[in-house]
Design a protein around this motif. Sequence first.
Motif, short mmCIF file in Angstrom:
data_model
loop_
_atom_site.label_atom_id
_atom_site.label_comp_id
_atom_site.label_asym_id
_atom_site.label_seq_id
_atom_site.Cartn_x
_atom_site.Cartn_y
_atom_site.Cartn_z
N ASP A 75 0.86 -1.34 -0.03
CA ASP A 75 0.01 -0.01 0.05
C ASP A 75 0.94 1.34 -0.08
O ASP A 75 0.50 2.24 -0.69
N GLU A 78 2.27 1.57 -3.44
CA GLU A 78 1.37 2.21 -4.41
C GLU A 78 0.96 3.57 -4.19
O GLU A 78 0.94 4.49 -5.10
N SER A 79 0.83 4.17 -2.71
CA SER A 79 0.76 5.45 -2.57
C SER A 79 1.96 6.37 -3.26
O SER A 79 1.66 7.35 -3.67
N LYS A 80 3.24 6.05 -2.70
CA LYS A 80 4.35 6.62 -3.25
C LYS A 80 4.48 6.83 -4.79
O LYS A 80 4.79 7.66 -5.25
N ASP A 82 1.79 6.71 -6.89
CA ASP A 82 0.75 7.63 -7.16
C ASP A 82 1.33 8.97 -6.99
O ASP A 82 1.16 9.80 -7.93
N ASP A 83 2.02 9.27 -5.94
CA ASP A 83 2.34 10.73 -5.53
C ASP A 83 3.52 10.94 -6.82
O ASP A 83 3.62 12.22 -7.19
#
Length: 119
Positions: A75, A78-80, A82-83
């Motif tokens: 997670d 995935e977040s990084k 997207d960033d």
Amino acid sequence: MKNAEGFFVGVLVGAVGALLLAPASGAETRQELRRAMDKGRDRLKDLELATEERMGVLLDEIQEKTAHLLDAGGDLIESKRDDLLEAIQVAKRALAEEREILMRATRPRRRVEIAEEDL
């Protein structure tokens, strides 16, 4: 492992002590030793089963926690990601805007340079 070794040493010392200090006959002493050995063997089996059960529980806990950490790490990745993709898009837009500003700024100069060359 130390408990099992200590247990065996205790059984052995007890057996030798029983033989040396036994007021009973040899047959009775051997029978008592067999009972003590059987009791020790049963206790060792119980310890082995308890150890196997505890190891199974610990392995299950480790697998569960590892899966949880991998999910959390996934997670986070995935977040990084997207960033990072968002930052790349912002940079591309800013670059396009700067390019447009530079193009507009150089157009009048080109016209002036072309007009000067005609003179």
